[in-house]
Design a protein around this motif. Structure first.
Motif: not given
Ligand code: PLP
Length: 1008
Positions: A686-701, A772-783
Motif C-alpha cells: 500500500e505504501l509502495a503504491l502511494r510512493l509510486a503515485q506520489a513520485h509520478t503524479q500518476a495513478q495507473g499500474m 496514454k490514458s487519463e490515469t497515466g502510468l505510475a508503474g509496474f508491480i511484479c513478484e
C-alpha cells in the motif's frame, strides 16, 4: 484339485460350441479353475471358466446362486453369471484329452487386485471390511446346505489342518507361530464354537479376490470375485478370513485390524463372542495357509515360487513376534465396538467404590502436592529440559518453594517428552500418558494400595523406560482381577520381591528411584492401573499412540483414587475444547479459510515441525513466514528481552531501530537506501503504491495476471488473483493486467527463442496504453517469482525488458519480495537479483520477522523525497523497538546458520530428485523453482498440459497422511508449492522424497 488342461484354441472351440461366441481370449491365473478373459467385439469383457469335472455340480450351483443372490442385493459388486445358448449357467464340456469339464461364463469385474493396489490406507481396509460385512449379511439370508464341507480352507477344518500339518513345517519362525496360534485358538476360540451363528460365507477375501477401483477423491470402490471356496461356517469367520489377508504386508497390524473389523462390524455387527472369536480364527487361517504351502513345497521342492509366496506371511509374523498375540482379542473386541476387556463391573466403578491404602502413605491433596503440567501446551521444556540432574533440581525446587511434598504429573496428558525411538511407531509418536506421575525425593517410600501378588519384578533398563518395575495383581471387591504398575523405582525392590510374593495393603513395596538408574528421569513414581495385561509380561505401555487413545484409556483408567485423591477434577489436564471448529465458524468471518479436509489444531512449532493437539509432528513445507524455523530460540529471546525493556513508536530515538534500518538497507544495491518499517505485506505494498503515485503524479499500474499483493481496497484492485476470483469485481480502469510469463502453459513456451522478452513486451504494451490514458502510468508491480501464479520462475530477460520499457514511459518498477526475499532463492539474497535488475521500490514481509508482524519498504532517496510532501507519515506499530530487535535477530540467524547457502544446495538437490520423478510420472508435468521456493505442476496429460487439480490435491492429502504439510496454488490449483522454513533438514528432505516417490506410483495417480 488341479485346473483342467486345455489350450486356448480348445477353449475358443468350447466357447463357440456352447455360447456361440468367437472372440479373443487371454489366459488368467486360477488355482482350481482354468480361467480366461474374453474380450467381446462390443468392448465388453467376460470371464470364461473351465472347471475340473471333479467339482461337485451341487457346489457349483450354490456358487452361482450365491453370486446371483449377491448381485440382486449388492448390485455389480460381484460378477454376474451368464447363461449358455441353452439358458444354462453351468454346461458340461468335453476336452480333447477325453475328459469332461464344467463350463461357466460370467461378467468381468474391472479393478486392480488389492495386492497390487497402492496406497494401502486404513480407509481402504475399512472399506474391505465393510464390503465383506455386507457380503456376509447378504449371504446369511440364503439357506443352503454346505457346498464344500471337505474344503481344506473350511474354517471348521482349520484346527485339524493346522494340528496335522504342524510336523511338516520346519522353519522355526513359522512353527513357533503355529504352536502359539493353536494354543490361542484352543484357549479362546474353540470354547466359543458352539455358540456362534452360522451361515453361508464367501470364505476367500484374499488380496487377489478383492478388486479396487482407485479414485482421486472419495473412498475407493471395491468388488469381490471368486466364490469357489464358499462354505457354511461361523458367520464371523468371514471377518476372520478377511482380517487374515488385510494383515499381510502391513507395517502396523493393529491399525489394519482396527480398520478391517470396524468396517466389517459396521455392515454386519459382531456380537461380543463373535468379536472374541475373530482373532484366534484369523491366526488359524494364516496357519492353514502356512501348512498348505508346506504341503505343496513337500510335493514340489524345486518350485521356488512356493517359498516366495510365503514371504508376506513371514514378514507379518516377524512383526507379530514383537507383539502380544493375546492383545489381538482385546483389539478385536474394541474394533467391533465392545469394551476391550471382559469385566462384570467396570474398573472405573471399582476404583470409585473400593478402599485403597494411599500409595504414597498419605493422601495427595492440594496442600501437599503441586500440579506439574507436562502437556503439549505447557512449557515442558522448562521442566524437562537440559540434563536430568537439572530437571530434578528444577522440579524439587518448585516443590519446596511451593512448600509441598510432591508434584503430580497428570493422566491422559499429551506429552512431547518421550523422544526415545521406542516411542515412535507407524508415523506416530506415543504421547498419551496412561498413568499418574508422583514426583518426590528419591527414596520416598511407596505402599501397596490393596492386598496383591507380584506378577512382575523386572528391570526395564533402557533409556526413557520404566527402570525397576513392579506389577501387582489384585482381586477387587467383586472377586475380579486387576493390576497396578509401579515404574522408575529404586533397584532395591528387585531384590526384595519375586513374582508370586503376596503383600498386604499398606506394605511398603518400593522407593522412588534416583536417576539414571530409574530409566534416567527426574525421581518420580509412574503409577498405572491395568485392567488386563493382554499377554504383556515384564512391561506394559505407559504412554499410548494418539490414534489408540480410547482403547488404552479403557484398559488403564485414571488411577487417582489409589493416591487418596478425592476430586478427579483436580487432576484432570486441561483438554482441548471439542467444539473449536463450530465456535470458530460462529465467531469469526466465514471467508477465513482452513487448510485440509480435516483441519488441524496446531499448538506448537519447533524448527520445521508443527505439532498438533495430539502431539503429532508434521513437517511444515509451506510456511515461508517461519523463515529461520518455528519459534527459533534466538528470535524468541530477542523479542522477549526487548518486550521486557521497552515497546514504543518511532517518535523517539532508539539504537535498535536505526541499526536495523541500516542493516536492512545495506543488503540492497544502490540506489535503494531508504527504509520504511510497517507491519504487514499489505501495508508495505500500500505504501509502495502511494510512493509510486506520489513520485509520478500518476495513478495507473500494470500488474501480472493471478498476482496477489495484499488485502486492502487498493491492493485488491492490484491483485487479479482476488478481483478476478470468486466475489471479485474485475480490474478497475487504472489497472492493466499482463499475462503471467509462464513458459510451461502460457502463450510463449520453451520452444520460443526468447519468451522472457516476449512476455516483457506485453508489459510494455499495457504500460503504453496506460500512459496514454487519463490515469497515466505510475508503474509496474511484479513478484520476483510468481507465488499465487503457481511458483513460476520469471524467464530470463523478463524484468530487464519490462523495467526498461516502463521506465522509458516514466513509470516506476516495484518488486514484491514479500514471499521470496531473505535468501530463500539461494543463488541471491533477493529474488529480483536473479533477473539482473534493480527495482525502484522493493516490498518485504512474511519472513522478515519470522512470524512477528514486521514488513518494510525499501526505496531510493529521490522517491522517498517526493513522498515527503509535508504530510507526516506515522505508523503506530511500524518500526517499534521490539520489531526491530526481532528483525535484527532474524538477520543474525540467516547469516550465522548460513541459510541462503543451505537453500541453494537443498533446493538444487530437491529439483534434481523431483525432475527424475517427473520423468517417471507423466501426471507430474513440470517441477520448477529456485532455492527453497519450488513448485510441482500436475496435469491430466503431459502433451496437452491440461491442469489437474485433483491430482495435486491427492498428493497433498497423501503427503499429509505421511506427516508432510503441503498445499496447492496457481490459477488452476494444480501446483504444489514448497516453501518451507529454510532450516529444512537434509534428513527430512530425504524422507519427503522417498514418500513422494511412493505416492507418485500410487494407482489413482496413474494416467489412463
Ligand atoms: C506476494 C505477496 N504480497 C503481499 C502479500 C500481503 O502480505 P500480508 O498478508 O502480510 O498483508 C502477500 C500475502 O500473501 C503476498 O503473497
Amino acid at each position: 484339485m488341479t485346473p483342467p488342461q486345455l489350450t486356448e484354441a480348445e477353449a475358443l472351440e468350447l466357447l463357440a460350441q456352447h455360447y456361440g461366441l468367437t472372440e479373443q481370449l487371454f489366459t488368467l491365473p486360477g488355482e482350481r479353475d482354468r480361467n480366461f478373459q474374453l474380450c467381446l467385439a462390443s468392448g465388453e469383457k467376460n470371464t470364461f471358466k473351465v472347471v475340473n469335472a471333479e467339482v461337485p455340480l451341487e457346489s457349483l450351483k450354490t456358487e452361482i446362486r450365491a453370486m446371483q443372490h449377491l448381485n440382486s442385493i449388492l448390485g455389480g459388486l460381484v460378477p454376474n453369471p451368464l447363461a449358455d445358448q441353452a439358458g444354462r449357467f453351468i454346461s458340461q464340456g468335453s476336452l480333447q484329452n477325453g475328459s469332461t469339464c464344467w463350463l461357466r461364463l460370467q461378467s468381468w469385474q474391472p479393478g486392480t487386485p488389492l495386492a497390487e493396489f497402492r496406497p494401502h490406507t486404513t480407509e481402504l481396509f475399512h472399506s474391505v471390511g465393510h464390503l465383506m460385512g455386507r457380503v456376509a449379511t447378504s449371504l446369511s439370508t440364503l439357506a443352503v446346505p454346505d457346498p464344500n464341507p471337505e474344503l481344506p480352507w473350511h474354517p471348521d477344518q482349520a484346527l485339524q489342518i493346522v494340528e496335522e500339518g504342524l510336523s511338516l513345517v520346519t522353519d522355526p519362525l513359522l512353527k513357533n507361530f503355529l504352536e502359539q496360534a493353536l494354543r490361542l485358538y484352543d484357549r479362546y476360540g474353540r470354547p466359543l464354537e458352539t455358540d456362534l451363528p452360522r451361515s453361508l460365507i464367501q470364505n476367500d477375501a484374499n488380496d487377489y479376490n478383492v478388486l479396487v477401483h482407485g479414485k482421486l477423491e472419495g473412498p475407493p470402490e471395491l468388488s469381490l470375485i471368486d466364490f469357489g471356496d464358499i462354505v457354511v461356517s461361523w458367520t464371523c469367520a468371514e471377518a476372520a478370513v478377511t482380517l487374515a489377508y488385510t494383515l499381510l504386508g502391513q507395517i502396523a497390524p493393529w491399525k489394519a485390524l482396527q480398520a478391517t473389523l470396524s468396517g466389517f462390524s459396521q455392515a454386519r455387527p459382531l456380537s461380543l463372542l463373535e468379536a472374541e472369536f475373530v482373532w484366534p480364527m484369523a491366526l488359524m487361517r494364516l496357519g492353514v495357509s502356512i501348512v498348505m504351502a508346506a504341503k505343496q513345497i513337500q510335493e514340489q521342492p524345486e518350485n521356488e515360487y512356493l517359498l516366495i509366496s510365503q514371504q508376506p506371511i513371514r514378514e507379518l509374523l516377524q512383526r507379530l513376534k514383537d507383539l502380544s498375540l493375546e492383545e489381538g482379542i482385546a483389539r478385536s473386541r474394541f474394533a467391533c465396538g465392545h469394551s476391550p476387556i471382559h469385566r462384570k463391573v467396570s474398573l472405573e466403578t471399582i476404583l470409585e467404590k473400593q478402599f485403597f491404602f494411599p500409595v504414597m502413605g498419605q493422601a495427595l491433596t492440594p496442600d501437599n502436592t503441586l500440579l506439574l503440567p507436562l502437556g503439549i501446551e505447557s512449557p515442558t521444556s522448562d521442566w524437562l529440559s537440559g540434563e536430568v540432574e537439572e530437571q530434578s533440581a528444577r522440579i524439587q525446587q518448585a516443590i519446596e518453594s511451593a512448600q509441598k511434598i510432591f508434584a503430580l504429573g497428570l493422566y491422559d496428558e499429551i506429552r512431547l517428552c518421550y523422544t526415545a525411538p521406542e516411542f515412535q511407531q507407524d508415523l506416530e509418536s506415543r504421547t498419551v500418558h496412561l498413568g499418574l506421575d508422583v514426583f518426590g525425593l528419591a527414596g520416598t517410600p511407596i505402599f501397596a494400595p490393596l492386598d496383591g501378588t507380584f506378577v512382575t519384578v523386572h528391570d526395564n533398563a533402557q533409556e526413557q523406560d520404566y527402570g525397576p518395575t513392579l506389577v501387582l495383581q489384585h482381586e477387587d471387591l467383586n472377586g475380579e482381577n486387576f493390576f497396578t504398575l509401579y515404574g522408575h523405582l529404586d533397584p532395591e525392590c528387585l531384590a526384595l520381591w519375586q513374582p508370586g510374593d503376596f503383600v498386604q495393603a499398606g506394605t511398603r513395596i518400593a522407593r522412588i528411584g534416583a536417576s539414571p538408574r530409574n530409566g534416567n528421569w527426574p525421581p518420580h513414581l509412574h503409577l498405572q492401573v491395568i485392567g488386563h495385561r493382554m499377554g504383556w509380561e515384564t512391561d506394559f505401555p505407559g504412554v499410548a499412540l494418539p490414534s489408540e487413545q480410547s482403547f488404552w484409556k479403557q484398559l488403564s483408567p485414571n488411577p487417582y483414587r489409589l493416591l487418596g485423591i478425592q476430586e478427579q477434577s483436580w487432576v484432570e489436564p486441561e483438554g482441548l475444547p471439542q467444539d473449536l471448529l463450530a465456535r470458530r465458524l460462529h465467531i469469526m468471518g466465514r471467508n477465513l479459510s482452513l487448510s485440509y479436509k480435516k483441519p488441524l489444531t496446531i499448538l506448537r512449532g519447533e524448527g520445521v515441525y508443527l505439532i498438533d493437539s495430539l502431539g503429532r509432528r508434521f513437517v511444515d513445507c509451506v510456511n515461508n513466514v517461519a523463515h529461520v524455523g518455528h519459534c527459533h530460540p534466538r528470535v524468541v529471546e530477542a523479542q522477549r528481552k526487548q518486550s521486557s525493556l521497552l515497546n514504543t513508536n518511532t517518535r523517539y530515538l532508539h539504537p535498535e531501530l536505526v541499526r536495523y534500518a541500516e542493516r536492512l538497507c545495506g543488503l540492497f544495491p544502490d540506489p535503494l537506501n531508504v527504509c520504511f518499517l510497517v507491519c504487514t505485506g499489505s501495508e508495505a505494498n500500500e505504501l509502495a503504491l502511494r510512493l509510486a503515485q506520489a513520485h509520478t503524479q500518476a495513478q495507473g499500474m500494470v500488474v501480472v495476471d493471478v498476482g496477489y499483493h495484499g488485502h486492502t481496497k487498493s491492493l485488491i484492485d492490484l491483485s487479479p488473483y482476488k478481483h478476478n476470483g470468486p466475489g471479485g469485481k474485475g480490474a478497475p480502469d487504472w489497472v492493466r493486467t499482463t499475462p503471467m510469463p509462464d513458459a510451461y502453459r502460457g502463450v510463449y513456451r520453451e520452444h520460443h527463442p526468447d519468451p522472457g522478452s516476449a512476455y516483457g513486451g506485453k508489459v510494455i504494451e499495457h504500460a503504453e496504453s496506460l500512459a496514454k490514458s487519463e490515469t497515466g502510468l505510475a508503474g509496474f508491480i511484479c513478484e520476483s517469482i510468481l507465488s499465487c501464479g503457481g511458483q513460476i520462475v520469471l524467464p530470463e530477460n523478463y524484468l530487464q525488458t519490462a523495467y526498461a520499457g516502463v521506465r522509458r514511459l516514466g513509470g516506476l518498477c516495484i518488486a514484491d519480495e514479500v514471499q521470496v526475499g531473505f535468501g530463500r532463492v539461494g543463488k541471491t539474497f533477493w529474488g529480483f537479483e536473479l533477473q539482473g535488475v534493480v527495482p525502484d521500490i522493493v516490498t518485504l514481509g512474511k519472513p522478515i520477522g519470522n512470524g512477528h508482524p514486521l514488513a518494510a519498504v525499501i526505496t531510493t532517496t529521490e522517491i522517498a523525497e517526493a513522498f515527503a510532501n509535508g504530510m507526516e507519515y506515522f505508523n503506530t506499530f511500524g518500526g517499534n523497538p521490539v520489531s526491530a530487535a526481532v528483525g535484527n535477530a532474524v538477520l543474525d540467524v540467516i547469516e550465522e546458520e548460513n541459510l541462503q547457502k543451505h537453500a541453494l544446495t537443498l533446493g538444487n538437490y530437491l529439483l534434481e530428485r523431483w525432475k527424475g520423478m517427473s520423468k517417471r510420472c507423466p501426471a507430474l508435468g513440470q517441477v520448477r523453482g529456485e532455492g527453497l521456493f519450488l513448485g510441482m505442476e500436475f496435469v491430466a496429460d503431459p502433451v496437452q498440459r491440461i491442469p489437474c487439480a485433483a491430482r495435486a490435491t491427492y498428493v497433498v492429502e497423501r503427503m499429509k497422511a505421511q506427516g508432510f504439510l503441503l498445499s496447492t496454488d496457481g490459477p488452476d490449483h494444480n501446483v504444489i508449492k514448497f516453501k518451507p522454513p529454510l532450516v529444512f533438514p537434509d534428513s527430512e528432505a530425504e524422507r519427503l522424497c522417498n514418500n513422494l516417490e511412493q505416492i507418485l506410483r500410487e494407482v489413482p495417480l496413474q494416467l489412463a
